[in-house]
Design a protein around this motif. Structure first.
Motif, PDB file in Angstrom:
ATOM      1  N   HIS A   1     -88.814  77.422  84.354  1.00 28.93           N
ATOM      2  CA  HIS A   1     -89.826  77.518  85.406  1.00 28.93           C
ATOM      3  C   HIS A   1     -89.457  76.538  86.516  1.00 28.93           C
ATOM      4  CE1 HIS A   1     -92.367  78.843  81.954  1.00 28.93           C
ATOM      5  NE2 HIS A   1     -92.809  79.686  82.854  1.00 28.93           N
ATOM      6  N   HIS A   2     -89.912  76.838  87.720  1.00 29.64           N
ATOM      7  CA  HIS A   2     -89.805  75.869  88.799  1.00 29.64           C
ATOM      8  C   HIS A   2     -91.172  75.740  89.458  1.00 29.64           C
ATOM      9  CE1 HIS A   2     -89.302  78.869  92.226  1.00 29.64           C
ATOM     10  NE2 HIS A   2     -89.272  79.614  91.149  1.00 29.64           N
ATOM     11  N   PHE A   3     -91.392  74.590  90.081  1.00 30.57           N
ATOM     12  CA  PHE A   3     -92.692  74.324  90.691  1.00 30.57           C
ATOM     13  C   PHE A   3     -92.657  74.823  92.125  1.00 30.57           C
ATOM     14  CE2 PHE A   3     -96.235  71.685  92.215  1.00 30.57           C
ATOM     15  CZ  PHE A   3     -97.145  71.940  91.202  1.00 30.57           C
ATOM     16  N   ALA A   4     -93.373  75.902  92.399  1.00 30.50           N
ATOM     17  CA  ALA A   4     -93.398  76.515  93.732  1.00 30.50           C
ATOM     18  C   ALA A   4     -94.825  76.905  94.073  1.00 30.50           C
ATOM     19  CB  ALA A   4     -92.496  77.750  93.764  1.00 30.50           C
ATOM     20  N   ASP A   5     -95.196  76.702  95.300  1.00 31.11           N
ATOM     21  CA  ASP A   5     -96.546  77.047  95.752  1.00 31.11           C
ATOM     22  C   ASP A   5     -97.617  76.415  94.864  1.00 31.11           C
ATOM     23  OD1 ASP A   5     -95.433  78.616  97.793  1.00 31.11           O
ATOM     24  OD2 ASP A   5     -95.327  80.356  96.472  1.00 31.11           O
ATOM     25  N   ARG A   6     -97.371  75.166  94.476  1.00 31.76           N
ATOM     26  CA  ARG A   6     -98.311  74.371  93.667  1.00 31.76           C
ATOM     27  C   ARG A   6     -98.601  74.964  92.291  1.00 31.76           C
ATOM     28  NH1 ARG A   6    -102.638  73.407  98.234  1.00 31.76           N
ATOM     29  NH2 ARG A   6    -101.645  75.238  99.060  1.00 31.76           N
ATOM     30  N   ALA A   7     -97.630  75.695  91.732  1.00 32.70           N
ATOM     31  CA  ALA A   7     -97.799  76.272  90.395  1.00 32.70           C
ATOM     32  C   ALA A   7     -96.428  76.438  89.734  1.00 32.70           C
ATOM     33  CB  ALA A   7     -98.492  77.627  90.479  1.00 32.70           C
ATOM     34  N   TRP A   8     -96.409  76.434  88.400  1.00 27.58           N
ATOM     35  CA  TRP A   8     -95.174  76.687  87.663  1.00 27.58           C
ATOM     36  C   TRP A   8     -94.931  78.190  87.628  1.00 27.58           C
ATOM     37  CZ3 TRP A   8     -91.839  73.047  86.705  1.00 27.58           C
ATOM     38  CH2 TRP A   8     -92.275  71.728  86.578  1.00 27.58           C
ATOM     39  N   ARG A   9     -93.748  78.595  88.052  1.00 28.46           N
ATOM     40  CA  ARG A   9     -93.385  80.014  88.094  1.00 28.46           C
ATOM     41  C   ARG A   9     -92.015  80.206  87.453  1.00 28.46           C
ATOM     42  NH1 ARG A   9     -97.197  82.024  91.281  1.00 28.46           N
ATOM     43  NH2 ARG A   9     -97.992  80.804  93.015  1.00 28.46           N
ATOM     44  N   ARG A  10     -91.851  81.364  86.826  1.00 32.46           N
ATOM     45  CA  ARG A  10     -90.534  81.698  86.270  1.00 32.46           C
ATOM     46  C   ARG A  10     -89.549  81.943  87.402  1.00 32.46           C
ATOM     47  NH1 ARG A  10     -89.869  83.622  80.779  1.00 32.46           N
ATOM     48  NH2 ARG A  10     -91.838  83.342  79.686  1.00 32.46           N
ATOM     49  N   PHE A  11     -88.300  81.587  87.143  1.00 28.59           N
ATOM     50  CA  PHE A  11     -87.249  81.909  88.091  1.00 28.59           C
ATOM     51  C   PHE A  11     -87.053  83.422  88.152  1.00 28.59           C
ATOM     52  CE2 PHE A  11     -85.847  77.511  87.381  1.00 28.59           C
ATOM     53  CZ  PHE A  11     -85.463  77.153  88.657  1.00 28.59           C
ATOM     54  N   ARG A  12     -86.552  83.900  89.281  1.00 25.13           N
ATOM     55  CA  ARG A  12     -86.138  85.305  89.352  1.00 25.13           C
ATOM     56  C   ARG A  12     -84.987  85.490  88.363  1.00 25.13           C
ATOM     57  NH1 ARG A  12     -85.143  84.324  95.026  1.00 25.13           N
ATOM     58  NH2 ARG A  12     -83.017  84.842  94.470  1.00 25.13           N
ATOM     59  N   PRO A  13     -84.782  86.720  87.870  1.00 22.18           N
ATOM     60  CA  PRO A  13     -83.726  86.938  86.864  1.00 22.18           C
ATOM     61  C   PRO A  13     -82.340  86.440  87.291  1.00 22.18           C
ATOM     62  CG  PRO A  13     -85.140  88.853  86.987  1.00 22.18           C
ATOM     63  CD  PRO A  13     -85.576  87.926  88.106  1.00 22.18           C
ATOM     64  N   ASP A  14     -81.958  86.635  88.553  1.00 13.12           N
ATOM     65  CA  ASP A  14     -80.637  86.175  88.985  1.00 13.12           C
ATOM     66  C   ASP A  14     -80.571  84.647  89.024  1.00 13.12           C
ATOM     67  OD1 ASP A  14     -82.445  86.330  91.190  1.00 13.12           O
ATOM     68  OD2 ASP A  14     -80.765  86.177  92.590  1.00 13.12           O
ATOM     69  N   GLU A  15     -81.649  83.992  89.451  1.00 10.64           N
ATOM     70  CA  GLU A  15     -81.686  82.534  89.454  1.00 10.64           C
ATOM     71  C   GLU A  15     -81.719  81.997  88.023  1.00 10.64           C
ATOM     72  OE1 GLU A  15     -84.113  81.334  93.459  1.00 10.64           O
ATOM     73  OE2 GLU A  15     -85.275  81.977  91.720  1.00 10.64           O
ATOM     74  N   HIS A  16     -82.474  82.673  87.163  1.00 14.27           N
ATOM     75  CA  HIS A  16     -82.596  82.245  85.766  1.00 14.27           C
ATOM     76  C   HIS A  16     -81.218  82.203  85.110  1.00 14.27           C
ATOM     77  CE1 HIS A  16     -83.458  82.469  81.458  1.00 14.27           C
ATOM     78  NE2 HIS A  16     -84.627  81.916  81.742  1.00 14.27           N
ATOM     79  N   ALA A  17     -80.428  83.251  85.312  1.00 15.97           N
ATOM     80  CA  ALA A  17     -79.094  83.308  84.710  1.00 15.97           C
ATOM     81  C   ALA A  17     -78.209  82.176  85.232  1.00 15.97           C
ATOM     82  CB  ALA A  17     -78.452  84.661  84.986  1.00 15.97           C
ATOM     83  N   TYR A  18     -78.263  81.920  86.529  1.00 20.06           N
ATOM     84  CA  TYR A  18     -77.448  80.869  87.143  1.00 20.06           C
ATOM     85  C   TYR A  18     -77.824  79.490  86.580  1.00 20.06           C
ATOM     86  CZ  TYR A  18     -75.886  77.544  90.689  1.00 20.06           C
ATOM     87  OH  TYR A  18     -75.332  76.467  91.332  1.00 20.06           O
ATOM     88  N   VAL A  19     -79.116  79.169  86.578  1.00 13.49           N
ATOM     89  CA  VAL A  19     -79.580  77.863  86.109  1.00 13.49           C
ATOM     90  C   VAL A  19     -79.368  77.721  84.600  1.00 13.49           C
ATOM     91  CG1 VAL A  19     -81.554  76.307  85.937  1.00 13.49           C
ATOM     92  CG2 VAL A  19     -81.209  77.652  88.015  1.00 13.49           C
ATOM     93  N   ARG A  20     -79.635  78.779  83.851  1.00 12.92           N
ATOM     94  CA  ARG A  20     -79.414  78.754  82.404  1.00 12.92           C
ATOM     95  C   ARG A  20     -77.956  78.427  82.087  1.00 12.92           C
ATOM     96  NH1 ARG A  20     -79.765  84.091  80.904  1.00 12.92           N
ATOM     97  NH2 ARG A  20     -77.521  84.060  81.153  1.00 12.92           N
ATOM     98  N   ASP A  21     -77.034  79.055  82.798  1.00 12.40           N
ATOM     99  CA  ASP A  21     -75.613  78.805  82.557  1.00 12.40           C
ATOM    100  C   ASP A  21     -75.231  77.362  82.894  1.00 12.40           C
ATOM    101  OD1 ASP A  21     -75.336  81.395  81.686  1.00 12.40           O
ATOM    102  OD2 ASP A  21     -74.410  82.123  83.548  1.00 12.40           O
ATOM    103  N   LEU A  22     -75.791  76.809  83.983  1.00 14.12           N
ATOM    104  CA  LEU A  22     -75.525  75.413  84.323  1.00 14.12           C
ATOM    105  C   LEU A  22     -76.003  74.476  83.220  1.00 14.12           C
ATOM    106  CD1 LEU A  22     -76.567  75.157  88.086  1.00 14.12           C
ATOM    107  CD2 LEU A  22     -74.266  75.010  87.152  1.00 14.12           C
ATOM    108  N   ILE A  23     -77.214  74.704  82.738  1.00 15.74           N
ATOM    109  CA  ILE A  23     -77.770  73.851  81.691  1.00 15.74           C
ATOM    110  C   ILE A  23     -76.990  74.007  80.392  1.00 15.74           C
ATOM    111  CG2 ILE A  23     -79.802  73.450  80.262  1.00 15.74           C
ATOM    112  CD1 ILE A  23     -81.480  74.167  82.780  1.00 15.74           C
ATOM    113  N   ASN A  24     -76.653  75.228  80.027  1.00 18.88           N
ATOM    114  CA  ASN A  24     -75.881  75.447  78.800  1.00 18.88           C
ATOM    115  C   ASN A  24     -74.533  74.730  78.851  1.00 18.88           C
ATOM    116  OD1 ASN A  24     -77.761  76.927  77.346  1.00 18.88           O
ATOM    117  ND2 ASN A  24     -77.058  78.875  78.167  1.00 18.88           N
ATOM    118  N   ASP A  25     -73.937  74.628  80.038  1.00 17.17           N
ATOM    119  CA  ASP A  25     -72.667  73.923  80.173  1.00 17.17           C
ATOM    120  C   ASP A  25     -72.816  72.425  79.924  1.00 17.17           C
ATOM    121  OD1 ASP A  25     -71.339  76.255  80.736  1.00 17.17           O
ATOM    122  OD2 ASP A  25     -71.260  75.922  82.912  1.00 17.17           O
ATOM    123  N   GLU A  26     -74.020  71.871  80.167  1.00 12.08           N
ATOM    124  CA  GLU A  26     -74.235  70.434  80.039  1.00 12.08           C
ATOM    125  C   GLU A  26     -75.030  70.028  78.800  1.00 12.08           C
ATOM    126  OE1 GLU A  26     -76.107  69.128  83.622  1.00 12.08           O
ATOM    127  OE2 GLU A  26     -74.596  70.039  84.902  1.00 12.08           O
TER     128      GLU A  26
END
Length: 70
Positions: free
Chosen positions: A37-62
């Motif tokens: 999730h990311h904090f946007a418009d004063r609320a926690w929201r899920r990432f869009r699917p393309d962003e989710h994949a990008y961020v997930r891969d970055l975190i999995n690498d670390e």
């Protein structure tokens, strides 16, 4: 029984937005990111699917550097 999750916060993956708040859930058994999730418009929201994949891969690498006892 459900999966055991490790939850917490992660640094922004975007240099242009270094203060972006991100929260994550990692499945302990597989050490894979399952929720982002990311904090946007004063609320926690899920990432869009393309962003989710990008961020997930970055975190999995670390992830091994973050989890001391995988």
């Amino acid at each position: 029984m459900g999966a055991k999750l490790l939850t917490g916060r992660w640094g922004s993956p975007w240099a242009s937005d270094p203060f972006l708040k991100i929260r994550i859930a990692i499945e302990i058994d597989t050490q894979s990111v399952v929720i982002l999730h990311h904090f946007a418009d004063r609320a926690w929201r899920r990432f869009r699917p393309d962003e989710h994949a990008y961020v997930r891969d970055l975190i999995n690498d670390e992830i091994d550097a973050v989890v001391e006892c995988p």
